[in-house]
Design a protein around this motif. Structure first.
Motif, PDB file in Angstrom:
ATOM      1  N   THR A 402       0.820  -1.213   0.000  1.00  0.00           N
ATOM      2  CA  THR A 402       0.000   0.000   0.000  1.00  0.00           C
ATOM      3  C   THR A 402       0.849   1.256   0.000  1.00  0.00           C
ATOM      4  O   THR A 402       0.320   2.352   0.207  1.00  0.00           O
ATOM      5  CB  THR A 402      -0.923   0.007   1.228  1.00  0.00           C
ATOM      6  OG1 THR A 402      -0.105   0.007   2.428  1.00  0.00           O
ATOM      7  CG2 THR A 402      -1.832  -1.206   1.236  1.00  0.00           C
ATOM      8  N   ASN A 406      -3.164   4.651  -4.479  1.00  0.00           N
ATOM      9  CA  ASN A 406      -4.089   5.779  -4.432  1.00  0.00           C
ATOM     10  C   ASN A 406      -5.425   5.350  -3.843  1.00  0.00           C
ATOM     11  O   ASN A 406      -5.713   4.160  -3.686  1.00  0.00           O
ATOM     12  CB  ASN A 406      -4.308   6.350  -5.835  1.00  0.00           C
ATOM     13  CG  ASN A 406      -3.041   6.937  -6.420  1.00  0.00           C
ATOM     14  OD1 ASN A 406      -2.110   7.283  -5.690  1.00  0.00           O
ATOM     15  ND2 ASN A 406      -2.993   7.030  -7.740  1.00  0.00           N
ATOM     16  N   LYS A 407      -6.247   6.339  -3.561  1.00  0.00           N
ATOM     17  CA  LYS A 407      -7.596   6.034  -3.096  1.00  0.00           C
ATOM     18  C   LYS A 407      -8.474   5.594  -4.266  1.00  0.00           C
ATOM     19  O   LYS A 407      -9.247   4.624  -4.145  1.00  0.00           O
ATOM     20  CB  LYS A 407      -8.204   7.257  -2.416  1.00  0.00           C
ATOM     21  CG  LYS A 407      -9.642   7.065  -1.971  1.00  0.00           C
ATOM     22  CD  LYS A 407     -10.206   8.328  -1.330  1.00  0.00           C
ATOM     23  CE  LYS A 407     -11.674   8.126  -0.951  1.00  0.00           C
ATOM     24  NZ  LYS A 407     -12.261   9.332  -0.320  1.00  0.00           N
ATOM     25  N   SER A 408      -8.368   6.253  -5.397  1.00  0.00           N
ATOM     26  CA  SER A 408      -9.183   5.941  -6.568  1.00  0.00           C
ATOM     27  C   SER A 408      -8.395   5.057  -7.530  1.00  0.00           C
ATOM     28  O   SER A 408      -7.187   4.860  -7.383  1.00  0.00           O
ATOM     29  CB  SER A 408      -9.633   7.224  -7.269  1.00  0.00           C
ATOM     30  OG  SER A 408     -10.303   8.087  -6.367  1.00  0.00           O
ATOM     31  N   GLY A 452      -7.789   1.140  -6.942  1.00  0.00           N
ATOM     32  CA  GLY A 452      -7.485   1.967  -5.794  1.00  0.00           C
ATOM     33  C   GLY A 452      -7.820   1.272  -4.490  1.00  0.00           C
ATOM     34  O   GLY A 452      -8.439   0.201  -4.455  1.00  0.00           O
ATOM     35  N   ARG A 470     -10.480   8.679   4.089  1.00  0.00           N
ATOM     36  CA  ARG A 470      -9.241   9.194   3.518  1.00  0.00           C
ATOM     37  C   ARG A 470      -8.348   8.051   3.055  1.00  0.00           C
ATOM     38  O   ARG A 470      -8.529   6.900   3.449  1.00  0.00           O
ATOM     39  CB  ARG A 470      -8.504  10.063   4.539  1.00  0.00           C
ATOM     40  CG  ARG A 470      -9.280  11.308   4.955  1.00  0.00           C
ATOM     41  CD  ARG A 470      -8.424  12.210   5.816  1.00  0.00           C
ATOM     42  NE  ARG A 470      -7.897  11.510   6.983  1.00  0.00           N
ATOM     43  CZ  ARG A 470      -7.050  12.044   7.842  1.00  0.00           C
ATOM     44  NH1 ARG A 470      -6.636  13.282   7.663  1.00  0.00           N
ATOM     45  NH2 ARG A 470      -6.627  11.354   8.876  1.00  0.00           N
ATOM     46  N   ARG A 471      -7.366   8.416   2.229  1.00  0.00           N
ATOM     47  CA  ARG A 471      -6.465   7.402   1.684  1.00  0.00           C
ATOM     48  C   ARG A 471      -5.657   6.728   2.792  1.00  0.00           C
ATOM     49  O   ARG A 471      -5.452   5.509   2.759  1.00  0.00           O
ATOM     50  CB  ARG A 471      -5.515   8.053   0.678  1.00  0.00           C
ATOM     51  CG  ARG A 471      -4.564   7.085   0.006  1.00  0.00           C
ATOM     52  CD  ARG A 471      -3.566   7.804  -0.862  1.00  0.00           C
ATOM     53  NE  ARG A 471      -2.738   8.716  -0.092  1.00  0.00           N
ATOM     54  CZ  ARG A 471      -1.744   9.446  -0.606  1.00  0.00           C
ATOM     55  NH1 ARG A 471      -1.486   9.380  -1.888  1.00  0.00           N
ATOM     56  NH2 ARG A 471      -1.052  10.271   0.160  1.00  0.00           N
ATOM     57  N   ARG A 475      -5.453   2.749   3.573  1.00  0.00           N
ATOM     58  CA  ARG A 475      -4.177   2.035   3.580  1.00  0.00           C
ATOM     59  C   ARG A 475      -3.965   1.293   4.895  1.00  0.00           C
ATOM     60  O   ARG A 475      -3.519   0.134   4.907  1.00  0.00           O
ATOM     61  CB  ARG A 475      -3.035   3.020   3.350  1.00  0.00           C
ATOM     62  CG  ARG A 475      -2.893   3.518   1.912  1.00  0.00           C
ATOM     63  CD  ARG A 475      -1.685   4.446   1.831  1.00  0.00           C
ATOM     64  NE  ARG A 475      -1.457   4.926   0.476  1.00  0.00           N
ATOM     65  CZ  ARG A 475      -0.461   5.732   0.138  1.00  0.00           C
ATOM     66  NH1 ARG A 475       0.414   6.134   1.048  1.00  0.00           N
ATOM     67  NH2 ARG A 475      -0.307   6.129  -1.111  1.00  0.00           N
TER      68      ARG A 475
END
Length: 606
Positions: A402, A406-408, A452, A470-471, A475
């Motif tokens: 991780t 990214n988040k997306s 993501g 949030r990212r 993670r």
């Protein structure tokens, strides 16, 4: 009481004054509407006329008789006034001022003479004269309020407030001083106090907050108050360093990993050779059938600088020692220190720009070390210990990680080619089945697109996942999954594939790595024989790495010293208690660049 001094009739009524907050007299109105009245000096300003009716008698012409009477009265008052330095200086300054007037000096010269004599400004002397001519003896009273007369500070009236505020600041400082929108400032601390701490009745009682509001007319603290609190708590606003050292030696996560690492090291210790104190040669222990002899090697890299010399030098009384600017040319050295033998896989390179090694260089070096070991010690197993440098713990390309996710979906994040997996309950069969998950999908143009963190968590059906997370939160959630935690660093996979053992040492524990003492011994010699050029560095480094300087006995002694630390950590949980147990060498949590300069051989731990 001092008599009221009045100006002589032949003097103008408009004189030099300081501004004061009073009503405007008729002279000011005349000046404002009809211009300056007749007889007013040209240098007269608006502020002089505005407060003419309230002008004190200071700076006006004082007759010699009036000045002499004031000096005598001050002399009589000084006999029974409080004996404090401030009041005594004030009284003597006023006496000197009026004595100078008696001698015929002007008020300005008399004020300057008093200010020079008592080391105060002329403005302060004028303020004392004004107070004496208007209030008399009250001007000689000490009106300063002491700390005892004041109400106790809100900070020290609430011990819980001190603890919570200090803990909050220390927590931010451990994160490198970073906050949501930058470094921690007084504004962040003020917001945390006013918005969080002062609204908690368990930290600040309501009655204490009511007293604070009655005194300061506010239920909040100002910026200056917070600044004083921060200084009283032992913090300071200092210049940021390029390489700050954050001592995490006793952090809970580091201590937990240290216990696990020490247990593993002591588990394999019976398979290591024992040094004979008389012959100084290793003796292999008697092992049970099926056990393989083990040798311990400690790996690390070090940077050698051409201009890294002694800080002090002999110079003449009028001379100085000028050091070259910068560190100069660099040489990177990497190797594995093996007790009872010496160096394995020693590599010396001269980088052109950046001296740090990449992950590819580390993988090439570990292959070289294992090849040499298997050639020199056939039938033995190698125990390698590495530190937690990013180039050491890096995972192979495409492994589950991780770190750059990214988040997306999409973007510049790497494509994870390794398949993930997770356990899922099957309602049809009533059992738990393992489901494989692909970390990418094919786009419209036929190119792979990385998933993501949000998509991966939703496909797994993890509880509490929503689109507004949030990212970093996503993670952290994935890092708890068994398929992500089971991925090992690439260097560990390579070592175990070839039948050897690799253990990563605990963070901030250079005392457990004997190769750090080897670098300290080498760097001490290089500093003492510094030639401030790359040719000199090559020659002295060649000798410092040889067995003529760094002998096999030194490798072994350094290893014994590190094992004594490991044994002490096995018996004590607290690092400070271990420090008391190891009296032979001062414990310093620093890197080898400022390592130990004195080698103290310690007895072998049996």
């Amino acid at each position: 009481m001092a008599e009221t001094l009045s100006p002589p009739s032949d003097q103008p009524t408009c004189t030099r004054t300081r501004r004061a907050s009073v009503a405007a007299p008729d002279a000011w109105k005349a000046f404002k509407h009809k211009g300056a009245p007749r007889g007013t000096p040209k240098a007269a300003s608006l502020s002089r006329l505005r407060y003419q009716s309230k002008i004190p008698v200071r700076n006006r012409r004082t007759s010699s008789e009036q000045a002499e009477n004031a000096a005598k009265e001050l002399e009589s008052l000084s006999e029974y006034m409080p004996n404090t330095s401030d009041i005594e200086s004030r009284t003597l300054a006023l006496r000197l001022y009026y004595m100078e007037l008696v001698e015929g000096k002007s008020p300005t010269k008399a004020q300057n003479q008093a200010s020079k004599m008592f080391l105060v400004s002329a403005r302060t002397v004028r303020r004392w004269i004004t107070a004496w001519e208007t209030t008399g003896e009250e001007a000689l009273q000490d009106h300063r309020s002491t700390q005892k007369d004041k109400d106790p500070s809100l900070l020290f009236a609430c011990p819980d407030l001190v603890f919570e505020l200090k803990s909050w600041i220390n927590q931010r400082l451990k994160q490198g001083g970073k906050y949501e929108d930058g470094f921690v400032t007084i504004h962040h601390i003020q917001s945390y106090i006013n918005e969080s701490l002062l609204h908690d009745p368990d930290i600040v009682p309501i009655e204490v907050l009511d007293m604070h509001e009655a005194r300061y007319h506010s239920r909040e603290v100002s910026k200056m108050t917070v600044l004083r609190w921060v200084h009283k708590l032992g913090f300071k606003w200092a210049d940021s360093s390029n390489a700050p050292f954050c001592d995490r030696h006793e952090d809970p996560d580091v201590v937990a990993y240290r216990k696990e690492w020490v247990a593993k090291m002591l588990e394999v210790k019976p398979r290591l050779p024992i040094l004979n104190l008389i012959s100084r040669k290793p003796e292999w222990p008697t092992l049970p059938p099926g056990s393989i002899p083990l040798l311990h090697g400690n790996h690390d890299e070090a940077m050698m600088y051409a201009n890294e010399g002694n800080r002090f030098a002999w110079v003449s009384k009028d001379g100085y020692h000028l050091k070259p600017k910068g560190d100069g040319s660099t040489i990177m050295v990497s190797g594995v220190s093996v007790p009872c033998y010496g160096w394995l896989g020693l590599t010396v390179t001269e980088p052109k720009t950046d001296g740090s090694w990449t992950h590819t260089d580390v993988m090439d070096n570990v292959s070289k070390v294992i090849d040499e070991f298997e050639l020199l010690f056939p039938g033995c197993q190698l125990l390698l210990t590495y530190d937690n440098a990013p180039s050491h713990v890096a995972k192979r390309k495409g492994a589950l990680s991780t770190h750059a996710m990214n988040k997306s979906d999409g973007g510049k994040q790497p494509i994870l080619t390794q398949l993930g997996w997770y356990d899922k309950y099957d309602n049809d069969t009533g059992t738990v089945i393992r489901v494989q998950q692909q970390m990418w999908y094919t786009g419209r143009d036929g190119m792979p697109i990385a998933k993501g963190a949000l998509t991966i968590c939703k496909e797994r059906g993890l509880p509490g996942v929503h689109d507004k997370m949030r990212r970093d939160e996503l993670r952290a959630l994935l890092n708890t999954q068994p398929d992500f935690t089971s991925v090992k660093p690439e260097i560990q996979e390579e070592v175990e594939r070839r039948g050897h053992i690799l253990l990563f040492g605990p963070k901030c524990h250079p005392e457990c790595m004997h190769v750090e003492m080897c670098w300290a011994h080498i760097k001490r010699y290089c500093r003492q024989h510094c030639g401030h050029n790359i040719q000199s560095l090559r020659s002295r480094l060649e000798y410092a790495l040889s067995q003529d300087h760094l002998t096999v006995n030194l490798h072994t002694s350094f290893s014994e010293h590190a094992w004594q630390w490991i044994q002490a950590y096995a018996e004590q949980d607290n690092g400070f208690a271990v420090y008391d147990a190891i009296k032979a060498l001062q414990k310093v949590h620093r890197q080898h660049r400022k390592g130990v300069n004195t080698v103290i051989p310690l007895p072998t731990i049996v």
